[in-house]
Design an enzyme around this catalytic site. Structure first.
Site, PDB file in Angstrom:
ATOM      1  CG  HIS A  12      -1.847   1.163   1.305  1.00 47.53           C
ATOM      2  ND1 HIS A  12      -3.203   0.999   1.526  1.00 47.53           N
ATOM      3  CD2 HIS A  12      -1.665   2.507   1.171  1.00 47.53           C
ATOM      4  CE1 HIS A  12      -3.798   2.180   1.531  1.00 47.53           C
ATOM      5  NE2 HIS A  12      -2.876   3.118   1.311  1.00 47.53           N
ATOM      6  CG  HIS A  14      -0.888   7.187  -1.135  1.00 48.24           C
ATOM      7  ND1 HIS A  14      -2.151   7.338  -1.667  1.00 48.24           N
ATOM      8  CD2 HIS A  14      -1.057   6.533   0.047  1.00 48.24           C
ATOM      9  CE1 HIS A  14      -3.047   6.812  -0.846  1.00 48.24           C
ATOM     10  NE2 HIS A  14      -2.407   6.311   0.200  1.00 48.24           N
ATOM     11  CG  LEU A  15       4.484   4.968  -5.880  1.00 47.41           C
ATOM     12  CD1 LEU A  15       4.829   4.044  -7.043  1.00 47.41           C
ATOM     13  CD2 LEU A  15       5.689   5.136  -4.967  1.00 47.41           C
ATOM     14  NE  ARG A  16       0.689  11.902  -2.455  1.00 45.29           N
ATOM     15  CZ  ARG A  16      -0.338  11.525  -1.711  1.00 45.29           C
ATOM     16  NH1 ARG A  16      -1.340  10.818  -2.237  1.00 45.29           N
ATOM     17  NH2 ARG A  16      -0.390  11.842  -0.432  1.00 45.29           N
ATOM     18  CG  ASN A  40      -5.172   8.644  -3.308  1.00 48.06           C
ATOM     19  OD1 ASN A  40      -4.125   8.114  -3.682  1.00 48.06           O
ATOM     20  ND2 ASN A  40      -5.269   9.289  -2.154  1.00 48.06           N
ATOM     21  CE  LYS A  98      -7.932   2.223  -0.233  1.00 48.89           C
ATOM     22  NZ  LYS A  98      -6.854   3.173   0.006  1.00 48.89           N
ATOM     23  CG  HIS A 135      -9.858   4.843   3.721  1.00 48.48           C
ATOM     24  ND1 HIS A 135      -8.662   5.503   3.793  1.00 48.48           N
ATOM     25  CD2 HIS A 135     -10.616   5.339   4.752  1.00 48.48           C
ATOM     26  CE1 HIS A 135      -8.677   6.372   4.796  1.00 48.48           C
ATOM     27  NE2 HIS A 135      -9.856   6.290   5.391  1.00 48.48           N
ATOM     28  CG  HIS A 173      -4.655   2.577   5.920  1.00 43.22           C
ATOM     29  ND1 HIS A 173      -5.971   2.628   6.304  1.00 43.22           N
ATOM     30  CD2 HIS A 173      -4.602   3.141   4.692  1.00 43.22           C
ATOM     31  CE1 HIS A 173      -6.672   3.219   5.350  1.00 43.22           C
ATOM     32  NE2 HIS A 173      -5.868   3.535   4.358  1.00 43.22           N
ATOM     33  CG  LEU A 222      -7.455  11.094   7.606  1.00 40.53           C
ATOM     34  CD1 LEU A 222      -8.262  11.818   6.539  1.00 40.53           C
ATOM     35  CD2 LEU A 222      -8.275  10.984   8.896  1.00 40.53           C
ATOM     36  CG  ASP A 250      -1.505   4.984   3.993  1.00 41.19           C
ATOM     37  OD1 ASP A 250      -1.587   5.304   2.799  1.00 41.19           O
ATOM     38  OD2 ASP A 250      -2.287   5.422   4.855  1.00 41.19           O
ATOM     39  CG  HIS A 254       0.341  15.437   1.570  1.00 41.74           C
ATOM     40  ND1 HIS A 254      -0.702  15.595   0.695  1.00 41.74           N
ATOM     41  CD2 HIS A 254       0.017  14.384   2.340  1.00 41.74           C
ATOM     42  CE1 HIS A 254      -1.632  14.688   0.930  1.00 41.74           C
ATOM     43  NE2 HIS A 254      -1.218  13.933   1.926  1.00 41.74           N
ATOM     44  CB  ALA A 266      -4.655  13.072   6.124  1.00 39.78           C
TER      45      ALA A 266
HETATM   46  O1  DOR Z   1      -3.161   9.766   5.550  1.00 38.33           O
HETATM   47  C1  DOR Z   1      -3.591   9.442   4.455  1.00 38.33           C
HETATM   48  N1  DOR Z   1      -3.091   9.977   3.318  1.00 38.33           N
HETATM   49  N2  DOR Z   1      -4.587   8.573   4.387  1.00 38.33           N
HETATM   50  C2  DOR Z   1      -5.192   8.282   3.236  1.00 38.33           C
HETATM   51  O2  DOR Z   1      -6.123   7.505   3.270  1.00 38.33           O
HETATM   52  C3  DOR Z   1      -4.794   8.954   1.989  1.00 38.33           C
HETATM   53  C4  DOR Z   1      -3.426   9.441   2.052  1.00 38.33           C
HETATM   54  C5  DOR Z   1      -3.100  10.422   0.956  1.00 38.33           C
HETATM   55  O3  DOR Z   1      -3.388  10.131  -0.209  1.00 38.33           O
HETATM   56  O4  DOR Z   1      -2.542  11.463   1.259  1.00 38.33           O
HETATM   57 ZN    ZN Z   2      -3.318   5.097   1.635  1.00 36.45          ZN
END
Ligand code: DOR
Ligand code: ZN
Length: 361
Positions: A12, A14-16, A40, A98, A135, A173, A222, A250, A254, A266
């Site tokens: 799990h 997030h590579l953006r 996402n 997802k 989630h 998570h 989150l 996770d 950011h 988050a």
């Molecule tokens: O903390 C989080 N950040 N929880 C998530 O479910 C999404 C993630 C994000 O994409 O920043």
């Molecule tokens: Zn996530």
């Protein structure tokens, strides 16, 4: 002292995209052979073509000489066509789908507003054995934010599993004792089709962390971190050796201005020291013998994928974690370069970790 482990995967992450992708991908790819990549983005990855294009952008950003396989996921919306999902899955483009309850978290506005809207999608996934990644939080604004995960199990997950008993599910998570017990009990009663990922930060932090010496947005994610009793339950689950618990960082970078604003985002960026972070917990618990199962074996077995055959070494050598990511000198990200000041903060910044990953070639 050192430990040689089968190379792990991250189930799990997030590579953006764009400049952030270029900045953070090396941190994941250095340690992990494969990763389940969250969809996402804006707009979300909700078609086979979008997933293929995103996969190409990830591979393009991969530093030379590093072997890494991104495993793509589909973002479920109220109206995603089951045929599109099945096509992506049979072509090995989508490895899973997802479920973001609409507005539960970052970039989830296009998520599912009501599970009844996707019942044909879920039946399709059940019939082709495509994993559903959840989630697990209710979005009802009247529910206390610290209770949202536990209530999700009662209100949504239990009925969902009754309606779709063969559906393969990962509760992502997890943050509560309720989730850890629910997953463990399902596994121990013979259901091997449900599992959970556990992040490094939920193993290290309780909710006090967000308020020590002021409001700490770097510890905000989150589902939000919970009381100490929940952290303890997660540590127990992760280090139990049970195959229903496996590694999913996770890691969610950011830009710094996004975290340190009046309305901070988050997400915790932990990819660079994730394995060292897990190792600290397993060592504290006297459970280092179970680290390899958690990091490198339970996940692929659940997903029906081969185990990695190469290894990495965890050396018991101190390293001090810098405060921010230092991008590789070769970073190249087209027009939208990420200014140095926007590089994401690192989890464990300023701490000394007792383990250091060495990559074996
Ligand atoms: O903390 C989080 N950040 N929880 C998530 O479910 C999404 C993630 C994000 O994409 O920043
Ligand atoms: Zn996530």
């Amino acid at each position: 002292m050192s430990l040689e482990l089968r190379r792990p995967d991250d189930w799990h992450v997030h590579l953006r995209d764009g400049a952030m992708l270029w900045a953070v991908l090396p941190a994941t790819a250095r340690t992990f052979a494969r990763a389940i990549v969250m969809p996402n983005l804006r707009p979300p990855v909700a078609s086979v073509d979008a997933a293929l294009a995103y996969r190409s952008r990830i591979l393009e950003a991969l530093p030379e000489g590093i072997r890494f396989e991104p495993l793509m996921t589909a973002y479920l919306t109220d109206d995603l066509d089951p045929d599109e999902l099945a096509k992506g899955f049979t072509q090995d483009v989508f490895r899973a789908a997802k479920l973001y309850p609409a507005n539960a978290t970052t970039n989830s506005a296009a998520g599912v507003s009501d599970l009844s809207k996707i019942s044909s999608v879920l039946s399709c996934m059940e019939s082709i054995d495509m994993p559903l990644l959840i989630h697990g939080e209710v979005t009802d604004p009247d529910v206390d934010v610290f209770d949202r995960e536990a209530l999700f199990i009662e209100r949504h997950l239990k009925p969902l599993r009754q309606r779709h008993p063969r559906l393969r599910i990962v509760l992502e998570h997890i943050t509560t004792e309720e989730s850890a017990i629910y997953i463990r009990d399902a596994y121990q009663s013979g259901d091997e089709r449900i599992a959970a990922t556990i992040t490094p930060h939920h193993l290290h932090l309780n909710r006090n962390a967000m308020f020590v010496g002021g409001l700490r947005s770097d510890f905000y994610c989150l589902p939000v971190v919970k009381r100490e009793c929940h952290r303890r339950a997660l540590v127990k689950a992760a280090t139990s050796g049970l195959p229903c618990f496996f590694l999913g960082t996770d890691s969610a970078p950011h830009p710094r201005s996004g975290k340190e604003s009046a309305c901070g985002c988050a997400g915790i960026f932990n990819a660079l020291h994730a394995l060292e972070s897990y190792a600290a917990i397993f060592e504290q618990e006297g459970a280092l013998e179970y680290l390899e199962g958690f990091a490198s074996e339970h996940g692929p077995r659940f997903y029906g994928l081969p185990l990695n055959t190469d290894t990495i070494t965890l050396a018991r050598r101190d390293q001090r974690v810098p405060s921010r990511l230092v991008p590789p000198a070769s970073i190249c990200c087209g027009d939208d370069a990420l200014p140095d000041g926007e590089l994401p903060l690192l989890f464990h910044a300023g701490e000394t970790l007792a383990w250091t990953v060495e990559v074996n070639s």
